[in-house]
Each structure stands twice: as structure tokens, then as C-alpha cells.
Motif scaffolding. Structure first.
Motif, PDB file in Angstrom:
ATOM      1  N   LEU A 123       0.807  -1.223   0.000  1.00 15.79           N
ATOM      2  CA  LEU A 123       0.000   0.000   0.000  1.00 15.79           C
ATOM      3  C   LEU A 123       0.841   1.273   0.000  1.00 15.79           C
ATOM      4  O   LEU A 123       0.433   2.284  -0.572  1.00 15.79           O
ATOM      5  N   GLU A 158      -1.442   0.688  11.505  1.00 13.43           N
ATOM      6  CA  GLU A 158      -1.802   2.007  12.026  1.00 13.43           C
ATOM      7  C   GLU A 158      -0.572   2.757  12.522  1.00 13.43           C
ATOM      8  O   GLU A 158      -0.460   3.972  12.334  1.00 13.43           O
ATOM      9  N   ARG A 163      -4.669   3.607   7.702  1.00  9.65           N
ATOM     10  CA  ARG A 163      -5.951   3.530   8.393  1.00  9.65           C
ATOM     11  C   ARG A 163      -6.493   2.101   8.312  1.00  9.65           C
ATOM     12  O   ARG A 163      -6.469   1.460   7.261  1.00  9.65           O
ATOM     13  N   GLN A 165      -9.643  -0.773   9.658  1.00 12.89           N
ATOM     14  CA  GLN A 165     -10.993  -0.988  10.176  1.00 12.89           C
ATOM     15  C   GLN A 165     -11.200  -2.469  10.458  1.00 12.89           C
ATOM     16  O   GLN A 165     -10.920  -3.321   9.611  1.00 12.89           O
ATOM     17  N   VAL A 178     -13.965  -4.599  -0.516  1.00 16.97           N
ATOM     18  CA  VAL A 178     -12.687  -4.060  -0.053  1.00 16.97           C
ATOM     19  C   VAL A 178     -11.646  -4.167  -1.162  1.00 16.97           C
ATOM     20  O   VAL A 178     -10.914  -3.205  -1.450  1.00 16.97           O
ATOM     21  N   ARG A 181     -12.138  -1.855  -4.424  1.00 17.19           N
ATOM     22  CA  ARG A 181     -11.812  -0.429  -4.333  1.00 17.19           C
ATOM     23  C   ARG A 181     -10.325  -0.179  -4.082  1.00 17.19           C
ATOM     24  O   ARG A 181      -9.909   0.958  -3.873  1.00 17.19           O
ATOM     25  N   ASP A 183      -8.320  -1.416  -1.613  1.00 14.19           N
ATOM     26  CA  ASP A 183      -7.812  -1.572  -0.254  1.00 14.19           C
ATOM     27  C   ASP A 183      -7.309  -3.004  -0.065  1.00 14.19           C
ATOM     28  O   ASP A 183      -7.448  -3.857  -0.934  1.00 14.19           O
ATOM     29  N   THR A 269      -9.523  -4.409   7.404  1.00 15.03           N
ATOM     30  CA  THR A 269      -9.356  -3.648   6.166  1.00 15.03           C
ATOM     31  C   THR A 269      -8.281  -2.602   6.350  1.00 15.03           C
ATOM     32  O   THR A 269      -8.322  -1.801   7.291  1.00 15.03           O
ATOM     33  N   GLU A 271      -6.750   0.589   4.496  1.00 10.51           N
ATOM     34  CA  GLU A 271      -7.143   1.503   3.445  1.00 10.51           C
ATOM     35  C   GLU A 271      -5.932   2.002   2.661  1.00 10.51           C
ATOM     36  O   GLU A 271      -4.895   2.345   3.245  1.00 10.51           O
ATOM     37  N   ARG A 272      -6.078   2.034   1.360  1.00  6.96           N
ATOM     38  CA  ARG A 272      -5.010   2.581   0.521  1.00  6.96           C
ATOM     39  C   ARG A 272      -4.896   4.080   0.765  1.00  6.96           C
ATOM     40  O   ARG A 272      -5.887   4.812   0.705  1.00  6.96           O
ATOM     41  N   GLU A 274      -4.507   7.987   0.355  1.00  9.37           N
ATOM     42  CA  GLU A 274      -4.880   8.863  -0.753  1.00  9.37           C
ATOM     43  C   GLU A 274      -3.625   9.437  -1.386  1.00  9.37           C
ATOM     44  O   GLU A 274      -2.643   9.725  -0.716  1.00  9.37           O
TER      45      GLU A 274
END
Length: 275
Positions: A123, A158, A163, A165, A178, A181, A183, A269, A271-272, A274
Motif C-alpha cells: 500500500l 496504524e 488507516r 478498520q 474491499v 476499491r 484496499d 481492512t 485503506e489505501r 490517498e
């Protein structure tokens, strides 16, 4: 348990001697030793012979070279994802690209650390050694030398700015969303149901720790994709750091679902970031 006959995967890496860079990090005190400094080597064993660099393109047709990775007795020759043999329109996620950061963990109970390290590299491009990640987790109580609790899965990500979840009781549709998109998804599962019988699971302690009473989950893996090229036999693609052939490991969907259910369908999850 039966496996369809798929060709072996097609990516490779060059072996190298990795090194733990402890600059700027002070090892924690080990309460079991009467106050002596915690030494990651005590739980890491032999350093990983593989570097994070020098991975070859998974589309180049080269053979997988596992270098000095230990052989596992009783593990079958499992199928691996081959991007050249899949219909790109029938693949969810990026299993081919994810194969480029796969590596086998060497520390006892290191499956969750291995999964998080691979996801971090994928990521963000940040390549952190297993030794450093283990030391960071141990310093914060996320790793006890035997394994990572489900509640702590994702904490290392983290710590490095990703990020995360947690979802308990996740559905197959949520997992595929997931990946669609961009991630990353780490799940808990029962390795007995996806690996061949006879493998020693003593170092896969996810389900042996408090937090999943009565369940048989004992492993954490990164789900990198779904391959529906053969609609009658959909496959789930894993990067499994606990398996010597875990680079793009192909698992029949029904077997994956049965193994995942044993963790209560735990989904972490990542998150990639931004752009």
C-alpha cells in the motif's frame, strides 16, 4: 480436501541477507527476564534469508525460487495464481501485483506480522523488516513471542500511518468490495482447512489466544483477490506468509469460506492512502 490442478505460480525473487536496523529504536524491557532488554532474536530464530527488494515481475514467466525457505513436511503442492492464465475481467483485486511483495515469515507465531508487513509494502512502498516489525509489536504489547491477538491485528499498520478498520461477522460481499476499491484485506482463518493435513501449526496461534473462545482460527493471511476465470470453480487468492508456496496461493471458495468462518469472519481492512 481436494485441489484442482493448476500450474505453479510464475514470479521469483533473488535471495539475500536481510538485516535488522535498530537505529532510533530502543528495545523494550523483557518482564520475563527480570528487566533485561528484549532481544527480537529470542523469538525470531534464524533471520529471514530473503530481502524485501529484488522481487521480479510476477508476469515474467520465471520460476519461483524459495532459496533457503524451510520445507514443510506433509504440505501438498498447492496451486498458485498465474496472471497470464486468468481472465483479467474475471479477477477482483490485484493478486498479480500483490505477489511481488510476498515473503515467508520466519519468527514463531509471525503470521499476523508477516501479513501486515506485506500489506504495508504493497500500500505504501515502505519496506520494513520482519525483525523490526516484531520488535515494534512486542514493545507495545501486541506480540508476546507466540502470536498476535485478533484485537491487535492491524495495529502495526496504524503505527505506520495506514488507516485500519475491524469487522467481525463480515460477508463475502464486503470482502470483495474491499478488494474492488483497491484496499487490502487481512483475515483470520483455520489453516487446517486450507493447508494439507500433517503440517505443524504450532506457530500459528491466532486462535489459541484469548478473544476467540471455542473457535479454531489459528492463522492470519492477506486476501489479495478472487479469480472467477472458471465460474464453476471460483478461487480465492492469498498471500500467505506461513506457507512456503504462499505467494498467490489459490484456495477454492468453499474451502476458504469454511476456514474463514472459524474466526467469526474476522476482516481487517487496510485503506489505501490517498494520493
Amino acid at each position: 480436501m481436494s485441489w484442482s490442478a493448476y500450474e505453479e505460480g510464475t514470479s521469483a525473487y533473488d535471495g539475500g541477507a536481510g538485516a535488522f536496523d535498530g537505529e532510533g529504536f530502543e528495545p523494550p524491557l523483557d518482564p520475563a527476564s527480570g528487566g533485561e532488554l528484549f532481544d527480537p532474536a529470542d523469538i525470531m530464530g534464524t533471520p529471514d534469508p530473503m530481502e524485501w527488494t529484488d522481487f521480479l515481475d510476477p508476469h515474467d514467466g520465471a520460476e519461483i525460487d524459495h532459496g533457503d525457505a524451510p520445507a514443510l513436511t506433509g504440505v501438498a503442492d498447492l496451486p498458485n495464481h498465474n496472471p497470464a492464465h486468468s481472465d483479467p475481467h474475471a479477477v477482483v483485486g490485484d493478486p498479480g501485483g500483490a505477489m511481488g511483495v510476498w515473503h515467508q515469515h520466519t519468527g514463531e507465531g509471525g503470521c499476523a506480522i508477516g501479513a501486515q508487513g506485506m500489506v504495508l509494502a504493497y500500500l505504501t512502498g515502505e519496506r520494513v523488516s520482519e525483525e523490526q516489525l516484531t520488535a515494534e509489536a512486542a514493545a507495545r504489547g501486541w506480540f508476546d513471542g507466540a502470536g498476535t491477538s485478533p484485537d491487535a491485528l492491524g495495529n502495526l499498520l496504524e503505527l505506520h500511518g495506514v488507516r485500519v478498520q475491524h469487522t467481525e461477522g463480515a460477508s463475502l460481499a464486503q470482502l470483495q468490495e474491499v478488494l474492488s476499491r483497491g484496499d487490502a484485506a487481512i483475515v483470520g482463518l483455520d489453516a487446517d482447512e486450507i493447508w494439507a493435513p500433517g503440517h505443524d501449526l504450532a506457530d500459528d496461534t491466532l486462535g489459541d489466544l484469548p478473544g476467540i473462545p471455542g473457535q479454531d482460527a489459528n492463522h492470519a493471511v492477506w486476501v489479495t483477490g478472487f479469480d472467477h476465470s472458471d465460474p464453476a470453480h471460483p478461487m480465492v487468492v492469498l498471500n500467505d506468509s506461513g506457507h512456503p508456496e504462499g505467494q498467490g496461493l489459490m484456495v477454492p471458495l468453499d474451502e476458504f469460506l469454511a476456514a474463514w468462518q472459524d474466526s467469526g469472519n474476522l476482516l481487517v481492512t487496510a485503506e489505501r492512502p490517498e494520493a
